[in-house]
Design an enzyme around this catalytic site. Structure first.
Site, PDB file in Angstrom:
ATOM      1  N   SER A 260     -23.240  -5.440 -10.586  1.00 55.92           N
ATOM      2  CA  SER A 260     -22.331  -7.048 -11.833  1.00 55.92           C
ATOM      3  C   SER A 260     -23.569  -8.027 -10.974  1.00 55.92           C
ATOM      4  CB  SER A 260     -21.407  -6.989 -10.818  1.00 55.92           C
ATOM      5  OG  SER A 260     -21.213  -5.944 -10.950  1.00 55.92           O
TER       6      SER A 260
ATOM      7  N   GLY B 177     -20.938  -4.047 -21.489  1.00 59.54           N
ATOM      8  CA  GLY B 177     -20.068  -4.876 -21.387  1.00 59.54           C
ATOM      9  C   GLY B 177     -19.963  -6.492 -21.020  1.00 59.54           C
TER      10      GLY B 177
ATOM     11  N   SER C 276      -9.374  -9.590 -14.322  1.00 55.71           N
ATOM     12  CA  SER C 276     -10.965  -9.061 -15.016  1.00 55.71           C
ATOM     13  C   SER C 276     -12.269 -10.693 -14.623  1.00 55.71           C
ATOM     14  CB  SER C 276     -11.272  -9.395 -16.523  1.00 55.71           C
ATOM     15  OG  SER C 276     -12.428  -9.390 -16.966  1.00 55.71           O
TER      16      SER C 276
ATOM     17  N   GLN D 196     -14.682  -9.899 -15.070  1.00 63.51           N
ATOM     18  CA  GLN D 196     -16.179 -11.153 -16.633  1.00 63.51           C
ATOM     19  C   GLN D 196     -15.292 -12.248 -17.011  1.00 63.51           C
ATOM     20  OE1 GLN D 196     -16.403  -7.077 -18.713  1.00 63.51           O
ATOM     21  NE2 GLN D 196     -17.749  -6.129 -17.169  1.00 63.51           N
TER      22      GLN D 196
ATOM     23  N   ASP E 116     -13.730   0.707 -11.505  1.00 60.30           N
ATOM     24  CA  ASP E 116     -15.188   1.293 -12.314  1.00 60.30           C
ATOM     25  C   ASP E 116     -15.040   2.705 -10.968  1.00 60.30           C
ATOM     26  OD1 ASP E 116     -15.863  -0.484 -13.824  1.00 60.30           O
ATOM     27  OD2 ASP E 116     -17.396  -1.478 -12.559  1.00 60.30           O
TER      28      ASP E 116
ATOM     29  N   LYS F 291     -12.088   0.793 -20.750  1.00 56.15           N
ATOM     30  CA  LYS F 291     -14.122   0.426 -20.281  1.00 56.15           C
ATOM     31  C   LYS F 291     -14.209   1.737 -21.243  1.00 56.15           C
ATOM     32  CE  LYS F 291     -12.288  -1.738 -16.355  1.00 56.15           C
ATOM     33  NZ  LYS F 291     -13.679  -2.612 -16.379  1.00 56.15           N
TER      34      LYS F 291
ATOM     35  N   ARG G 162     -11.000   5.552 -19.716  1.00 54.44           N
ATOM     36  CA  ARG G 162     -11.708   7.283 -18.459  1.00 54.44           C
ATOM     37  C   ARG G 162     -10.079   7.349 -18.021  1.00 54.44           C
ATOM     38  NH1 ARG G 162     -15.259   2.906 -15.472  1.00 54.44           N
ATOM     39  NH2 ARG G 162     -17.293   3.524 -16.712  1.00 54.44           N
TER      40      ARG G 162
HETATM   41  C1  S3P Z   1     -17.437  -6.671 -14.232  1.00 52.14           C
HETATM   42  C2  S3P Z   1     -16.450  -6.518 -13.558  1.00 52.14           C
HETATM   43  C3  S3P Z   1     -15.422  -5.082 -13.939  1.00 52.14           C
HETATM   44  C4  S3P Z   1     -16.765  -3.796 -14.150  1.00 52.14           C
HETATM   45  C5  S3P Z   1     -17.447  -4.144 -14.635  1.00 52.14           C
HETATM   46  C6  S3P Z   1     -18.513  -4.912 -14.300  1.00 52.14           C
HETATM   47  C7  S3P Z   1     -18.787  -7.118 -13.961  1.00 52.14           C
HETATM   48  O1  S3P Z   1     -14.403  -5.499 -15.749  1.00 52.14           O
HETATM   49  O2  S3P Z   1     -15.371  -2.843 -14.769  1.00 52.14           O
HETATM   50  O3  S3P Z   1     -18.059  -2.515 -14.914  1.00 52.14           O
HETATM   51  O4  S3P Z   1     -19.427  -7.783 -13.013  1.00 52.14           O
HETATM   52  O5  S3P Z   1     -18.440  -8.459 -14.199  1.00 52.14           O
HETATM   53  P1  S3P Z   1     -13.824  -6.850 -15.766  1.00 52.14           P
HETATM   54  O6  S3P Z   1     -13.814  -7.329 -15.779  1.00 52.14           O
HETATM   55  O7  S3P Z   1     -13.757  -6.071 -16.997  1.00 52.14           O
HETATM   56  O8  S3P Z   1     -12.702  -5.525 -14.342  1.00 52.14           O
END
Ligand code: S3P
Length: 445
Positions: free
Chosen positions: A29, A101, A174, A176, A326, A353, A357
């Site tokens: 991240s 993602g 989230s 993200q 995760d 994911k 999962r």
């Molecule tokens: C992440 C946020 C998480 C995580 C992903 C990395 C990030 O996802 O599962 O591996 O770097 O912001 P979500 O925002 O969908 O929860």
């Protein structure tokens, strides 16, 4: 990218013990964010300890395609010359996101407030993941988005310039989505505000502040309120990326379940928004001590000393979910060796994911002799009480690196060898995983 070519099968050798010291790769991240923000600062930033996995390299390629100069020195330090907020260039080709993602959703945010258009493509796993959670707020900011059915990839974002600042309460927990909106807010006049009812990883907030953006975080009745002042000027930084707790997770579980193990995992990021697995494993009776706690790159870090321990099943507290989202596949493996049952619910996000999962781990564990019950929002796992599990079956990883690594760990303490259909996706987040496994188990790499 490797995982889109031919599959790489692997048969897990049972381990007698695991011992030694290892250093996990840089946090995924934080690595993505360090490239993106450096690419938006004016001048040269340096990043040490960057995760050189396929996901992060996809982000680097995209930022290059939008004008940043990004080079890896022979000293392993990455040097990035940014274009400045507002300065992203029109990419000449579509942006290939592979399995990532995080790259996709965060970059959609960046494109959304620049006068450019970008098409995002990905592998079969990424192309099946929902993107509406990001397109809805970005459309409110003025971006126009054309997506494949179900709001999936391939997807084209046409940025708005100027974009419109929004106040957005996250409907899903989230990081993200939060980060996509904040990154879009960087080139948006006025204040962009995200309200987060359930706290998620806060690397974007920390790093935006570190780059000199005006960002505040307050607690309100509806949760954390993050306010970012747009048309920001980011100043180049020197960043040291701490080790990834999500990668350390596999060794925390492996050393806990394989009798006689004694492992030190160096340089593990322990940001409280990421440390849920450590809490859960300790509740189960794991023997993990934090050695030499320190601050690296603005994040809490320690070495983790993990020794084998008898684990007991627990009911995993729901409020741990965002800080270990995760790590559930690894936790399910720990649960498979605990005494009694472990109930892990409140984690419905696991369905969307890199794979579903819950379904993938249920199938993998059941095939290898572990009794489970599937719930819409999690899994109950009946543990072996520390005995070897039966093993002997093939695991289908569904292009999901964490299924491959988790079931590799399970195979270390199985009566019959566990086969993994394809370990190529491990290169997305942890290219050295199998070499490090060989070194900890005393086998030649
Ligand atoms: C992440 C946020 C998480 C995580 C992903 C990395 C990030 O996802 O599962 O591996 O770097 O912001 P979500 O925002 O969908 O929860």
């Amino acid at each position: 990218m490797a995982h889109t070519s031919s599959p790489t099968p692997f048969t897990v050798p049972a381990a007698t013990t695991l011992s030694g010291r290892i250093r996990v790769p840089g946090d995924k991240s934080i690595s993505h964010r360090s490239l993106m923000l450096s690419a938006l600062a004016v001048g040269e930033s340096r990043v040490e300890g960057l995760l050189e996995g396929e996901d992060v390299l996809a982000t680097a390629a995209a930022m290059r395609a939008m004008g940043a100069a990004i080079e890896r020195g022979s000293d392993g330090v990455w040097r990035i010359h940014g274009v400045g907020v507002g300065g992203l260039l029109q990419p000449r080709q579509g942006l290939e996101m592979g399995n990532s993602g995080t790259s996709t959703r965060l970059l959609m945010g960046l494109v959304a407030s620049h006068p450019i258009t970008a098409t995002f493509t990905g592998d079969a796993s990424l192309s099946s993941r929902p993107m509406a959670r990001v397109t809805v707020p970005l459309a409110q900011m003025g971006a126009s988005i054309e997506a494949s059915p179900g709001t999936r990839l391939p997807l084209t974002v046409r940025g708005a310039c100027p974009a419109v600042p929004i106040e957005y309460e996250l409907p899903v927990a989230s990081a993200q989505v939060k980060s996509a909106i904040l990154l879009a807010g960087l080139n948006t006049p006025g204040i962009t505000r995200v309200i987060e009812p359930v706290p998620t990883r806060d690397h974007s907030e920390r790093m935006l502040a570190g780059f000199g953006a005006q960002i505040t975080v307050e607690r309100g009745p509806r949760g954390r309120i993050i306010s970012l002042t747009g048309e920001a000027e980011l100043k180049p930084q020197s960043i040291v990326v701490p080790g990834d707790p999500s990668s350390a997770a596999f060794w925390m579980v492996a050393a806990s379940i394989v009798p006689g193990s004694d492992v030190v995992i160096e340089n593990v990021g322990l940001n409280p928004t990421r440390a849920g697995l450590l809490t859960a494993l300790r509740m189960m009776g794991a023997d993990i001590t934090e050695v030499d706690p320190r601050i690296v790159g603005g994040e809490p870090v320690a070495d983790l000393h993990v020794r084998h321990a008898a684990l007991t099943g627990i009911v995993v507290p729901h409020d741990l979910a965002p800080s270990m989202i995760d790590e559930y596949p690894a936790l399910f493996v720990a649960a498979a060796f605990a005494a009694g049952e472990t109930v892990a619910r409140g984690a419905e996000e696991l369905r969307v994911k890199e794979s579903d999962r819950i379904a993938a781990m249920r199938a993998a564990l059941e095939a290898n002799g572990v009794r489970t019950q599937e719930h819409e929002d999690g899994l109950t796992v009946h543990g072996s009480g520390g005995e070897r599990i039966a093993g002997g079956a093939t695991v289908f990883t569904k292009l999901d690196h964490r299924i491959a690594m988790s079931m590799t760990v399970a195979g270390l303490h199985a009566r019959n060898a566990i086969a993994i259909d394809d370990i190529a996706p491990v290169a997305t987040s942890y290219p050295a995983f199998y070499e490090q496994l060989a070194s900890l188990s005393g086998a030649a790499a």
